[in-house]
Design an enzyme around this catalytic site. Structure first.
Site, PDB file in Angstrom:
ATOM      1  N   SER A 203       0.841  -1.190   0.000  1.00  0.00           N
ATOM      2  CA  SER A 203       0.000   0.000   0.000  1.00  0.00           C
ATOM      3  C   SER A 203       0.885   1.253   0.000  1.00  0.00           C
ATOM      4  O   SER A 203       1.630   1.485  -0.943  1.00  0.00           O
ATOM      5  CB  SER A 203      -0.950  -0.047   1.205  1.00  0.00           C
TER       6      SER A 203
ATOM      7  N   ASP B  51      -9.424  -6.576  -3.648  1.00  0.00           N
ATOM      8  CA  ASP B  51      -8.974  -5.442  -2.840  1.00  0.00           C
ATOM      9  C   ASP B  51     -10.072  -4.384  -2.786  1.00  0.00           C
ATOM     10  O   ASP B  51     -10.410  -3.785  -3.811  1.00  0.00           O
ATOM     11  CB  ASP B  51      -7.696  -4.853  -3.444  1.00  0.00           C
TER      12      ASP B  51
ATOM     13  N   HIS C 269      -7.123  -6.317   0.876  1.00  0.00           N
ATOM     14  CA  HIS C 269      -6.075  -5.332   1.177  1.00  0.00           C
ATOM     15  C   HIS C 269      -5.493  -5.652   2.552  1.00  0.00           C
ATOM     16  O   HIS C 269      -5.402  -4.784   3.430  1.00  0.00           O
ATOM     17  CB  HIS C 269      -6.668  -3.921   1.153  1.00  0.00           C
TER      18      HIS C 269
END
Length: 304
Positions: A108, A256, A284
């Site tokens: 991320s 995600d 995620h």
């Protein structure tokens, strides 16, 4: 669990900005630097993933970003920082462990840090693995705002977070989080939503992480600064990713909810000779049974 050594390193000109770091594995092996995502301390990298890498002949370094965990907090109002500053923290971690260049693995926000290093400090990057990330020159902020307001997306937008995740954020904003139990319950539900509905959610592992994160953090609101830094688009973030020479792997979950799959595909398309590896059912997060080991094997193969 692999034996580890903890070290506090300093970043920038001020010795007040101290970062907690941990090295695991043989220090003579090639180094893998793990950079976590927004508001997450370094223990967000599961021990099972670290053990796979260490057993495969890698020394692994994970660290707490500024404003998280045992690292120092910053007064963002008087000393705002950007992605470039977070990338400088990463190189300070390498310097502290006397590592000239490492395999950079970022999740991320950490994936954006890895991109920045591969573009602007290529001599420090042996390989790049970007997980759960989009191109660093694309800010998801406007797309989020339009989605939250019920407005049509701009044609240039990558997809905003899913409606379910946006609804969760709105509900979470109204929840009290002043006590440890309130913090744990709110964050545990966030990780549950981030996991998605395809792969099973490892609630015990997520709970251990959330509880440990609370206990190791002095200022729980400071991590919100990462959102401000991550969405601030600076000229250095607009440098073309086509300049990246390091062998690059882009790993992205098909489910995600925060950065849907097109974000990862767009990132891979901007980096020449990169390899795009979608992970079926992954959201995620790494909080699903067996997933940390699977991702560890993928990283080990890429860093061979």
């Amino acid at each position: 669990m692999t034996a580890s050594t903890e070290l506090i390193v300093e970043s920038g000109e001020s010795s007040e900005l101290q970062l907690w770091t941990e090295r695991l594995g043989n220090p003579n092996d090639p180094a893998v630097l793990l950079a976590m995502g927004t508001a997450a301390p370094g223990i967000g990298w599961p021990d099972e993933l670290v053990d796979v890498l260490a057993a495969g002949g890698r020394q692994v370094i994970r660290y707490d970003h500024r404003d998280t965990g045992r690292s120092a907090c910053v007064d963002f109002a008087t000393h705002p920082y950007t992605l470039a500053d977070l990338a400088a923290d990463a190189t300070a971690v390498l310097d502290g462990h006397r590592v000239a260049a490492a395999h950079i693995v970022g999740a991320s926000l950490g994936g954006a840090i890895g991109q920045w290093l591969a573009v602007h400090r290529p001599e420090r990057v042996l390989t790049l693995t970007a997980m759960m990330a989009g191109p660093m020159g694309h800010s998801a902020g406007p797309a989020w705002a339009r989605a939250m307001a019920g407005q049509a997306p701009d044609p240039s937008d990558l997809p905003p977070p899913t409606a379910r995740f946006l609804a969760h954020l709105a509900q979470r904003a109204a929840l009290p989080q002043g006590t440890r139990d309130q913090y744990v319950m709110a964050n545990l539900e966030t990780w549950r939503v981030l996991n998605g509905d395809v792969l099973p959610f490892d609630e015990p592992a997520a709970r251990r992480f959330v509880e440990a994160s609370f206990d190791r953090t002095a200022n729980h609101s400071a991590a919100l600064n990462h959102d401000l830094a991550g969405r601030h688009m600076t000229e250095d973030r607009l440098a073309p990713l086509s300049s990246i020479k390091a062998p690059t792997l882009v790993v992205h979950g098909t489910e995600d909810p925060l950065r849907p799959l097109p974000h990862g595909r767009a990132l891979a398309e901007e980096i020449p000779h990169s390899r795009f590896q979608p992970i079926s059912g992954m959201g995620h997060t790494l909080f699903s049974p067996g997933l940390p080991q699977q991702i560890g094997e993928i990283i080990r193969e890429h860093t061979a």
